[in-house]
Design a protein around this motif. Structure first.
Motif, PDB file in Angstrom:
ATOM      1  N   PHE A 107       0.745  -1.094   0.051  1.00 27.35           N
ATOM      2  CA  PHE A 107      -0.071  -0.032   0.084  1.00 27.35           C
ATOM      3  C   PHE A 107       0.878   1.235  -0.011  1.00 27.35           C
ATOM      4  CE2 PHE A 107      -2.387  -3.327   2.392  1.00 27.35           C
ATOM      5  CZ  PHE A 107      -3.262  -3.495   1.353  1.00 27.35           C
ATOM      6  N   PHE A 120       2.330   4.808   0.882  1.00 28.64           N
ATOM      7  CA  PHE A 120       2.249   5.448   2.288  1.00 28.64           C
ATOM      8  C   PHE A 120       1.010   6.149   2.722  1.00 28.64           C
ATOM      9  CE2 PHE A 120       3.814   8.413   5.258  1.00 28.64           C
ATOM     10  CZ  PHE A 120       4.775   7.925   6.197  1.00 28.64           C
ATOM     11  N   LEU A 121       0.618   7.223   1.964  1.00 30.64           N
ATOM     12  CA  LEU A 121      -0.357   7.985   2.082  1.00 30.64           C
ATOM     13  C   LEU A 121      -1.613   7.214   2.083  1.00 30.64           C
ATOM     14  CD1 LEU A 121      -0.333  11.085   3.081  1.00 30.64           C
ATOM     15  CD2 LEU A 121      -0.949  11.635   0.603  1.00 30.64           C
ATOM     16  N   VAL A 122      -2.200   6.317   1.264  1.00 24.47           N
ATOM     17  CA  VAL A 122      -3.339   5.815   1.036  1.00 24.47           C
ATOM     18  C   VAL A 122      -3.200   5.041   2.297  1.00 24.47           C
ATOM     19  CG1 VAL A 122      -4.151   3.844  -0.088  1.00 24.47           C
ATOM     20  CG2 VAL A 122      -3.257   5.588  -1.524  1.00 24.47           C
ATOM     21  N   ILE A 129      -4.289   7.065   5.208  1.00 23.84           N
ATOM     22  CA  ILE A 129      -5.559   7.702   5.083  1.00 23.84           C
ATOM     23  C   ILE A 129      -6.668   6.572   5.369  1.00 23.84           C
ATOM     24  CG2 ILE A 129      -7.366   8.206   3.469  1.00 23.84           C
ATOM     25  CD1 ILE A 129      -5.330   9.719   1.845  1.00 23.84           C
ATOM     26  N   VAL A 130      -6.554   5.216   4.950  1.00 21.92           N
ATOM     27  CA  VAL A 130      -7.216   4.428   5.567  1.00 21.92           C
ATOM     28  C   VAL A 130      -7.387   4.013   7.088  1.00 21.92           C
ATOM     29  CG1 VAL A 130      -7.653   1.665   5.461  1.00 21.92           C
ATOM     30  CG2 VAL A 130      -7.031   2.965   3.213  1.00 21.92           C
ATOM     31  N   ALA A 145      -9.079   6.741   8.402  1.00 20.63           N
ATOM     32  CA  ALA A 145     -10.746   6.425   8.340  1.00 20.63           C
ATOM     33  C   ALA A 145     -11.140   5.346   9.238  1.00 20.63           C
ATOM     34  CB  ALA A 145     -10.856   5.653   6.721  1.00 20.63           C
ATOM     35  N   ILE A 146     -10.203   4.522   9.642  1.00 18.35           N
ATOM     36  CA  ILE A 146     -10.907   3.616  10.776  1.00 18.35           C
ATOM     37  C   ILE A 146     -10.566   4.136  12.037  1.00 18.35           C
ATOM     38  CG2 ILE A 146     -10.084   1.248  11.719  1.00 18.35           C
ATOM     39  CD1 ILE A 146      -9.188   0.352   8.942  1.00 18.35           C
ATOM     40  N   ALA A 177      -0.059  17.138   4.294  1.00 20.05           N
ATOM     41  CA  ALA A 177      -1.193  16.455   3.107  1.00 20.05           C
ATOM     42  C   ALA A 177      -2.425  15.786   3.614  1.00 20.05           C
ATOM     43  CB  ALA A 177      -0.541  15.179   2.349  1.00 20.05           C
ATOM     44  N   PHE A 179      -4.351  18.765   4.689  1.00 22.09           N
ATOM     45  CA  PHE A 179      -4.755  19.472   3.552  1.00 22.09           C
ATOM     46  C   PHE A 179      -6.227  18.810   2.982  1.00 22.09           C
ATOM     47  CE2 PHE A 179      -5.322  19.498  -1.124  1.00 22.09           C
ATOM     48  CZ  PHE A 179      -5.669  20.741  -1.221  1.00 22.09           C
ATOM     49  N   LEU A 180      -6.122  17.485   2.994  1.00 19.83           N
ATOM     50  CA  LEU A 180      -7.143  16.619   2.760  1.00 19.83           C
ATOM     51  C   LEU A 180      -8.404  16.548   3.773  1.00 19.83           C
ATOM     52  CD1 LEU A 180      -5.264  13.536   1.147  1.00 19.83           C
ATOM     53  CD2 LEU A 180      -6.510  15.255   0.123  1.00 19.83           C
ATOM     54  N   GLY A 181      -8.182  17.311   4.776  1.00 18.00           N
ATOM     55  CA  GLY A 181      -9.246  17.193   5.815  1.00 18.00           C
ATOM     56  C   GLY A 181      -9.280  16.059   6.917  1.00 18.00           C
ATOM     57  N   LEU A 182      -8.104  15.351   6.730  1.00 23.72           N
ATOM     58  CA  LEU A 182      -8.173  14.076   7.578  1.00 23.72           C
ATOM     59  C   LEU A 182      -7.126  14.424   8.807  1.00 23.72           C
ATOM     60  CD1 LEU A 182      -8.130  11.499   4.864  1.00 23.72           C
ATOM     61  CD2 LEU A 182      -9.775  12.006   6.579  1.00 23.72           C
ATOM     62  N   GLN A 204     -13.033  -1.353  12.922  1.00 24.16           N
ATOM     63  CA  GLN A 204     -13.917  -0.352  13.313  1.00 24.16           C
ATOM     64  C   GLN A 204     -14.248  -0.763  14.648  1.00 24.16           C
ATOM     65  OE1 GLN A 204     -14.917   2.422  11.391  1.00 24.16           O
ATOM     66  NE2 GLN A 204     -14.054   1.548   9.589  1.00 24.16           N
ATOM     67  N   PHE A 264       0.721  19.161  -3.203  1.00 30.34           N
ATOM     68  CA  PHE A 264      -0.527  20.104  -3.008  1.00 30.34           C
ATOM     69  C   PHE A 264      -0.534  21.706  -3.262  1.00 30.34           C
ATOM     70  CE2 PHE A 264       0.248  19.290   1.214  1.00 30.34           C
ATOM     71  CZ  PHE A 264      -0.061  20.531   1.747  1.00 30.34           C
ATOM     72  N   ASP A 277      -0.108   7.906  -4.289  1.00 32.15           N
ATOM     73  CA  ASP A 277      -0.212   8.911  -3.099  1.00 32.15           C
ATOM     74  C   ASP A 277      -0.425  10.257  -3.781  1.00 32.15           C
ATOM     75  OD1 ASP A 277      -0.004   7.180  -1.155  1.00 32.15           O
ATOM     76  OD2 ASP A 277       1.994   7.544  -0.777  1.00 32.15           O
TER      77      ASP A 277
END
Ligand code: SF4
Lengths: 439, 351, 317
Positions: B186, B188-190, B193-194, B197-198, B278, B281-284, C32, C149, C256
């Motif tokens: 995977f 790094f950033l993805v 992010i996941v 998300a969890i 980053a 910036f993505l709001g996470l 979760q 970005f 990414d």
């Protein structure tokens, strides 16, 4: 010799490495066994130095490491005779915590003084580590380290320095001091001078001899060169491809008769005598792979004195060449194409075979031998390697390929068929098929 | 030389016998005397100049590395003194750092939003009327803290795991390295992010995400180093003395294998700050309104389209300067630790 | 080891990795806190008991975990991830319609990265130590230190807001085949490509320097072959081998980047889809997207290893 049991006694000591790296190799059965040490017996008496000699890759370092349990033995035993308690323990049977006690009795000196000292520790910490581990000399540690430095010919003030501040010979002295720190009985010296300048080698050898006298040490002294072990050893063992092929006191080893391999090693030593006339014995090729060692006598692929079949009338040099040829046929290493290019299309294979004899032989055979060799080579030229191999094997197989020679029970035993072998039952003499080297 | 083997009539026949002539020059007394003024004197230069001082001396020679270090020192200074620091203990607040360099408070709206840079607000103000310069100054705290903590934890997990895998090999190695391989599938950033998300958003969750993705690089790096260091004879020597595995690993192997990890970890502080920005910036990232550099930029796109360039420019510049300084220092450390190494590994970027 | 054996072995090594990737992706919904059924309910919706029971049945939530995994895996093999929670479409459809945009962006960016990075790396290596090398070193450092970005935002400001050359909000209905799309692609691809080129340049430079120091290159130079011929013939080709190996790394880097860049430029790509899904907690889409990325990268690594072992047989051992 004394009636005391030997300090160290190895019986059938064997060390095999497996070449696999990881699960997949094991699943695939890609594992190959490197037979570094293959059933070695040896004894070292109290206060004695045993010199162990052989070309690089013959397994002598593995033998040394396995002897002191730096590597786990695959099979066999190493008996250590504890002179204080009179007990005899098999080091290979000990757990690593039980072995801890005997780490103080058996030590190791390494070949490369650049790699054997941790570059980030001071000399004091390198030598003192022994005291820390075994909880000895507490409170007295630093003083003992300085004493040891003096013992090995360095200065007390060197204790605070780092390894890179010393010369190679001085580093080797530090390595020796480290081994001495636990006050051992037995030390394996693994080529301790081969990485040093010639001028320094003698100093280190002398130091080792002095220390032996002072502390009553026993050594296994490993070297690739007979001249180095000559004056330090009480006895010498010559090793080839995982086996010991000759042992004896230095006088016996250096005097005739020799094991053919010992003879080759001896001839590599330059003699300072201008009247020395002996030719150098040039060994063919390199040490064969210990993954699949040759049958019978492991030296037979390179031995200049390999024994022709009974009653065969053939010159030794010619026979030697035929043995070499057979091996190249087995390995399919004969370059037929190169010879063939020189001939016109459709030339008879006989002519090609004739030219091949010229290419493959330093001492071309004659008479009946030439006929057989040409017959075999024409088979090879027709790409029928297997038949060619069989044809020669039928006529030229040596006892050396068929039967493994063993050491006799005498003062200067040689594992070689040129010397009388202890009688064994059920040894084949006539039947060619069984135990054939080419199987 | 001794010639005791000469034949009785004195004539020496040509012979193939060995050992008639022996070299017997190994007189120990002579050797002792000789070596005290030759061999033993060599290498006594520069008493106890250990490698750390040497490395530091090389580092000092490196102009760009020193510039980078100065920039970092400045930013750390700003981060500490931007706002007072308070700790609460037993229900009471103690001020342990009373200075305030930031011209304005960052929590509250001060003035009309979207003011261009002026003397009062050198970096302008944001949509909500916050002073951007103050935000950037206080933001240094968050970004630096995230970078240092995340890298520290990732090293703390990756190095022991990789060290154990490399030293013992076998199934431990197999297990750790397979896990590393899987996580490497995977980006790094993805992956970060996941994980967010969890786990949900927040300071420690973000750190957790960055650590989970970050440790594998160190594990892989140190394992490779250890595989080569453990072949050294001094490791064998420690075993011969009876040293325990733990002491062999942490006294003999890791210290000699750690240099590339130190370089990598230094550079990674920059990488992690970039990744955190980053995510912000993505709001996470952190809660909206937190003056973390990336989070300040989360509104950046709208602001830029409406022409308020200063809202994005200054926080972004802060990131660039910081990461640049980290890279200069990291390169300097690498050159200092390993002067002959010309070849730069892949650095910066994610992983 | 023969090439064939190596490839078989490498392929087999890929199997556990792929399995691991699917396990991790599958577990996302189960890691979760709370009831896994919660993530299947659209935000703000308040379904009835019956509807929840229906959902549980549909997603096999009453089965043991490993059964759920195998059922999920069976569907995933044929790219069936069910229906998106937030939008009324099949997950596979949502992804496939957006995939071309992301691919186009990636290819375009990779092209720019190679076009800048490889020549720059070669020049820097040849002029090692002088001004040109120094300048390119600083440029590469800047490229690495700049958040992509942020660079994108600045480009939007300059070319979109100040100069007005491009629309800051691309129309959402440009088809993939429409040449006009290229104009909207330029800025995102440049943003993504320059960041990537900095890395590529450094790798190219170091492998070139290593190559230039080798004996045969010195020999060729000494023999008086024109410097240019030596560089092009011997060195650049050899160094490209090392670029091949970092290509897989570049794919991860570009994926990414795409997630972020698509957001900056409001592009309708997979990255943005996944991001929106995360903000809306639309797990079927997240799972499908993440799994796809993971599988692509595993195979990219595999391909790079095999190509490399083909070019340089030493690494097979
Ligand atoms: S047994 Fe035969 S091959 Fe072996 S050393 Fe003796 S003569 Fe040579």
């Amino acid at each position: 010799m004394s009636s005391e049991p030997p300090l160290i006694r190895a019986e059938g000591l064997t060390k095999h490495y497996s070449s696999d790296d990881g699960l997949l190799d094991r699943l695939f059965g890609d594992t190959q066994l490197v037979k570094a040490v293959d059933g070695v017996d040896l004894e070292i008496e109290d206060g004695e130095t045993l010199g162990l000699v052989g070309e690089s890759g013959c397994g002598k370092s593995s033998l040394g490491r396995t002897l002191v349990q730096l590597e786990e033995a695959t099979a066999g035993s190493v008996y250590y005779h504890d002179s204080d308690s009179g007990e005899r323990v098999d080091l290979t049977e000990l757990s690593s915590s039980e072995m801890q006690e005997y780490r103080k009795e058996v030590q190791f000196i390494f070949q490369n003084p650049d790699a054997s000292l941790n570059p980030r520790l001071t000399v004091e910490d390198i030598i003192g580590e022994a005291f820390d581990i075994h909880g000895i000399e507490e409170g007295n540690r630093n003083e003992r380290v300085r004493e040891l430095l003096e013992t090995v010919g360095l200065q007390r003030s060197h204790a605070g320095r780092y390894p890179h501040e010393f010369s190679g010979g001085q580093r080797q002295r530090i390595g020796i001091a480290r081994a001495l720190a636990v006050d051992p009985e037995f030390i394996v010296c693994d080529e301790p001078v081969s990485a040093l300048d010639v001028s320094v080698q003698a100093q280190i050898l002398n130091l080792l001899e002095e220390l032996q006298e002072e502390f009553g040490l026993s050594y296994l002294f490993i070297a690739h060169d007979l001249s180095v072990v000559e004056h330090i050893s009480d006895r010498v063992a010559v090793m080839y491809l995982g086996n010991i092929v000759e042992t004896g006191v230095p006088e016996d080893i250096f005097e005739e008769p020799h094991h053919p391999y010992t003879e080759a090693l001896l001839s590599a030593i330059p003699e300072p005598d201008p009247l020395w006339v002996r030719d150098r014995v040039q060994l063919e090729g390199t040490v064969p792979s210990p993954i699949d060692p040759p049958s019978g006598c492991r030296f037979h692929t390179r031995c200049p004195q390999i024994i022709p079949p009974d009653g065969m009338d053939i010159e030794q040099a010619v026979y030697r060449d035929i043995v070499g040829l057979r091996q190249r046929i087995r390995e399919r290493e004969i370059n037929v194409d190169r010879v063939r290019e020189e001939f016109a299309e459709g030339t008879s294979t006989d002519a090609v075979a004739d030219a091949l004899v010229g290419q493959e032989f330093d001492h071309p055979p004659s008479g009946v031998h030439r006929d057989r060799v040409e017959e075999a080579l024409s088979l090879v030229a027709e790409n029928n390697w297997e038949r060619g191999r069989e044809l020669l094997a039928d006529h030229y197989e040596s006892v050396c390929e068929r039967r493994e020679p063993v050491l006799q029970e005498d003062a200067n035993p040689k594992a070689c068929h040129l010397y009388e072998q202890p009688p064994t039952e059920s040894m084949d003499t006539g039947s060619r098929q069984q135990g054939s080297a080419d199987d | 030389m001794s010639t005791e083997d000469t034949t009785s009539d004195g004539a020496r026949a040509r012979t193939s016998r060995r050992g008639r002539i022996r070299v017997t020059g190994f007189d120990s007394a002579a050797v002792r005397d000789r070596e005290t003024f030759s061999a033993d004197r060599t290498g006594i230069s520069g008493a106890a100049a250990n490698r750390r001082t040497k490395a530091w001396n090389r580092f000092k020679q490196n102009r760009s590395a020193i510039i980078g270090l100065a920039i970092l020192a400045f930013m750390v200074f700003i981060a500490v003194f931007a706002r007072p620091i308070q700790v609460s203990l037993l229900g009471e607040g103690f001020v342990i750092q009373p200075f305030q360099l930031a011209p304005h408070n960052t929590d509250t709206n001060l003035v009309a939003g979207n003011q261009p840079p002026s003397a009062e607000h050198p970096f302008g103000t944001s949509d909500l009327g916050r002073d951007i310069m103050s935000q950037v100054m206080v933001g240094a705290r968050f970004s630096l803290a995230i970078g240092v903590i995340a890298v520290g934890l990732a090293v703390g997990i990756g190095v022991p795991l990789g060290a154990i895998a490399g030293y013992y090999g076998g199934w431990v190695d197999e297990a750790v390295m397979r896990l590393v391989d899987i996580l490497y599938a995977f980006p790094f950033l993805v992956l970060a992010i996941v994980i967010i998300a969890i786990l949900g958003q927040g300071f420690w969750n973000m750190i957790a995400a960055l650590v989970i993705v970050g440790w594998i690089g160190y594990a892989r790096l140190i394992r490779g180093e250890i595989l080569s260091v453990k072949e050294n004879e001094y490791v064998m020597a420690a075993k011969a003395l009876g040293a325990r595995d733990r002491s062999i690993i942490f006294r003999h192997i890791v210290p000699n294998a750690i240099a590339p990890v130190i370089v990598q970890a230094t550079l990674a502080v920059g990488t992690i700050v970039l990744a955190a920005a980053a995510l912000g910036f993505l709001g996470l990232g952190l809660q909206p309104g937190t003056p973390e550099w990336g989070t300040i930029l989360s509104e950046g796109r709208e602001a830029v389209i409406r022409g308020y360039w200063w809202v994005t420019t200054f926080p972004g510049l802060a990131i660039v300067v910081f990461v640049l300084a980290v890279n200069l220092v990291g390169d300097g450390i690498r050159d200092a630790l390993d002067p002959q190494d010309e070849v730069g590994e892949q650095e910066g970027g994610f992983r | 080891m023969s090439l064939r054996q190596y490839v078989t072995k490498r392929l087999l090594l890929t199997v556990p990795i792929l399995l691991g990737v699917t396990v991790i992706t599958f577990l996302m919904t189960h890691l979760q806190p709370g009831d896994p059924v919660d993530v299947l309910i659209p935000l703000g919706a308040n379904p009835s008991e019956e509807a929840i029971r229906q959902l549980r049945r549909q997603y096999h939530l009453n089965e043991p975990l490993y059964v759920q995994y195998f059922l999920w895996l069976k569907d995933a093999m044929v790219f069936d991830f069910g229906v998106s929670i937030q939008r009324d479409s099949l997950v596979s459809e949502a992804i496939l319609t957006r995939l071309p945009y992301t691919l186009l962006l990636g290819v375009f960016a990779l092209f720019i990265a190679v076009a800048i990075g490889v020549p720059a790396g070669i020049i820097a290596a040849v002029r090692k130590g002088d001004k040109v090398d120094e300048v390119s070193r600083i440029a590469a450092l800047l490229g690495i230190a700049t958040p992509n970005f942020w660079l994108g935002l600045i480009l939007i400001f300059i070319f979109g807001v100040q100069l007005g050359w491009i629309s800051t909000i691309p129309p959402s209905d440009v088809s993939v085949l429409d040449p006009a799309l290229l104009t909207y692609m330029i800025l995102p691809a440049v943003t993504l490509g320059t960041a990537s080129s900095a890395l590529l340049m450094r790798i190219m430079r170091s492998s070139m320097i290593e190559e230039l120091n080798k004996e045969y290159v010195r020999m060729a130079r000494a023999k008086g072959l024109a410097a240019r011929t030596v560089i092009v013939k011997h060195v650049a080709r050899n160094s490209l081998i090392s670029v091949v190996t970092v290509a897989a790394l570049q794919i991860a880097f570009i994926v990414d980047g795409a997630v972020v860049i698509e957001q900056v430029f409001s592009m309708r790509g997979v990255g943005r889809l996944i991001l929106q899904a995360i903000l809306q907690r639309d797990f079927p889409i997240i799972q499908a997207g993440v799994l796809m990325i993971g599988v692509v990268i595993v195979f990219a690594n595999l391909a790079a290893d095999i190509i490399y072992s083909f070019l340089d047989p030493r690494i097979r051992y």
